[in-house]
Design a protein around this motif. Structure first.
Motif, PDB file in Angstrom:
ATOM      1  N   ALA A  88       0.829  -1.210   0.000  1.00 18.26           N
ATOM      2  CA  ALA A  88       0.000   0.000   0.000  1.00 18.26           C
ATOM      3  C   ALA A  88       0.858   1.253   0.000  1.00 18.26           C
ATOM      4  CB  ALA A  88      -0.936  -0.012   1.211  1.00 18.26           C
ATOM      5  N   GLU A  89       1.953   1.238   0.764  1.00 18.22           N
ATOM      6  CA  GLU A  89       2.838   2.397   0.804  1.00 18.22           C
ATOM      7  C   GLU A  89       3.588   2.548  -0.521  1.00 18.22           C
ATOM      8  OE1 GLU A  89       3.018   4.715   3.001  1.00 18.22           O
ATOM      9  OE2 GLU A  89       1.642   3.783   4.436  1.00 18.22           O
ATOM     10  N   ASN A  90       3.935   1.444  -1.148  1.00 19.48           N
ATOM     11  CA  ASN A  90       4.594   1.519  -2.451  1.00 19.48           C
ATOM     12  C   ASN A  90       3.658   2.141  -3.498  1.00 19.48           C
ATOM     13  OD1 ASN A  90       6.823   0.286  -1.333  1.00 19.48           O
ATOM     14  ND2 ASN A  90       6.279  -1.754  -2.053  1.00 19.48           N
ATOM     15  N   ALA A  91       2.370   1.773  -3.440  1.00 20.34           N
ATOM     16  CA  ALA A  91       1.398   2.362  -4.366  1.00 20.34           C
ATOM     17  C   ALA A  91       1.236   3.856  -4.094  1.00 20.34           C
ATOM     18  CB  ALA A  91       0.052   1.647  -4.234  1.00 20.34           C
ATOM     19  N   LEU A  92       1.277   4.243  -2.834  1.00 15.92           N
ATOM     20  CA  LEU A  92       1.177   5.661  -2.481  1.00 15.92           C
ATOM     21  C   LEU A  92       2.378   6.439  -3.004  1.00 15.92           C
ATOM     22  CD1 LEU A  92      -0.226   7.978  -1.056  1.00 15.92           C
ATOM     23  CD2 LEU A  92       0.817   7.224   1.095  1.00 15.92           C
TER      24      LEU A  92
END
Length: 232
Positions: A93-97
Motif C-alpha cells: 500500500a505504501e509503495n502504491a502511495l
C-alpha cells in the motif's frame, strides 16, 4: 546420591538454558516491535502531509482531477493497511502511495507558479525528510526482524518459541523504484535539474577542429603570381 546430584545438575542446566533462551527471544521481539513503532510514526506523519499537499497543488491545477483522486485513494488504502499492523499488507500500500505521489509531483512540475509557492516548497521538504526517516526505520526494522526470526528457527530456542507464543514477523519490503524519495525537479536545481552542456576548452595546440558538417567555406587558392621581369 551421586545419581541424584547429576539429575539435579541436569535440571538446573535445563532451567538456565530455558531462562536464557526465553529472555533472548523477548529482547529480540521487543527490539523488533520498537523498530516497527518508528516506521508507524513516520508513515502516519507522511499520511498527514498528503492532504495539504494535494490541496496546494489542486489550487493551481484544478483540472488534474484524476491525479488527485488517485493520490487520495492511495492514501486511504495506506491508512487502512496501516491499521492492520501487518508489514505484508502495509508495504504494498505504501509503495502504491509513493507511485501516486510521483504522479502528483510530475503535475506540479508543469506549473512554475506552484513551484514558487513557499507552502508547497515546505511541504515538499518535509515529505522528503519523512521519506528519509521511513527508509532508515525500515532498514533497522528489517535487521531486527531478521535476527528475531533466525533466533526462532535455531536450536534450542525453536523448542520454546511455539509453546511460549513467539511467532515470526514479516519484513517491510519496498520496490527498488519506490525507495527513491519523491522530489520536484526545479529548474537549475541539483535533483533532476538539467546541467549545462560542458564547453570544450582549447588545448595547448589551439582550439579543437570543428565538427563534421560545420566547417566553413573552403580556403581560396592564392592568385597566380606574375613572372619576374627580364634582366636588364
Amino acid at each position: 546420591m551421586a545419581v541424584l546430584i547429576i539429575v539435579i545438575v541436569i535440571v538446573v542446566l535445563l532451567a538456565l538454558g530455558l531462562w536464557a533462551g526465553y529472555n533472548g527471544l523477548v529482547k529480540k521481539r521487543n527490539r523488533t516491535q520498537e523498530a516497527w513503532s518508528e516506521i508507524d510514526v513516520e508513515l502516519k506523519r507522511r499520511h498527514d502531509l498528503i492532504p495539504n499537499l494535494v490541496s496546494t497543488v489542486q489550487g493551481y491545477a484544478a483540472h488534474e482531477k484524476g491525479t488527485f483522486e488517485a493520490v487520495t485513494q492511495a492514501r486511504a488504502n495506506a491508512v487502512t493497511a496501516g491499521a492492520t499492523g501487518d508489514p505484508g499488507q502495509i508495504a504494498p500500500a505504501e509503495n502504491a502511495l509513493s507511485g501516486a505521489l510521483r504522479s502528483l509531483f510530475a503535475v506540479a512540475e508543469n506549473y512554475p507558479q506552484l513551484r514558487a509557492v513557499e507552502s508547497f516548497i515546505q511541504l515538499q521538504e518535509t515529505l522528503t525528510a519523512t521519506e528519509d526517516k521511513v527508509e532508515y526505520a525500515r532498514r533497522y526494522y528489517n535487521t531486527s526482524a531478521r535476527d528475531y526470526n533466525i533466533a526462532l528457527q535455531t536450536f534450542p530456542r525453536n523448542l520454546i518459541a511455539g509453546p511460549f507464543g513467539f511467532k515470526a514477523v514479516a519484513f517491510f519490503g519496498a520496490d527498488e523504484e519506490d525507495r527513491a524519495v519523491p522530489q520536484v525537479s526545479f529548474p537549475g536545481s541539483a535533483p533532476g535539474g538539467a546541467s549545462p552542456a560542458p564547453s570544450v576548452a582549447a588545448g595547448p595546440e589551439g582550439p579543437p577542429p570543428a565538427a563534421a558538417g560545420t566547417q566553413g567555406p573552403p580556403p581560396q587558392s592564392p592568385p597566380p603570381q606574375s613572372p619576374p621581369p627580364p634582366a636588364g
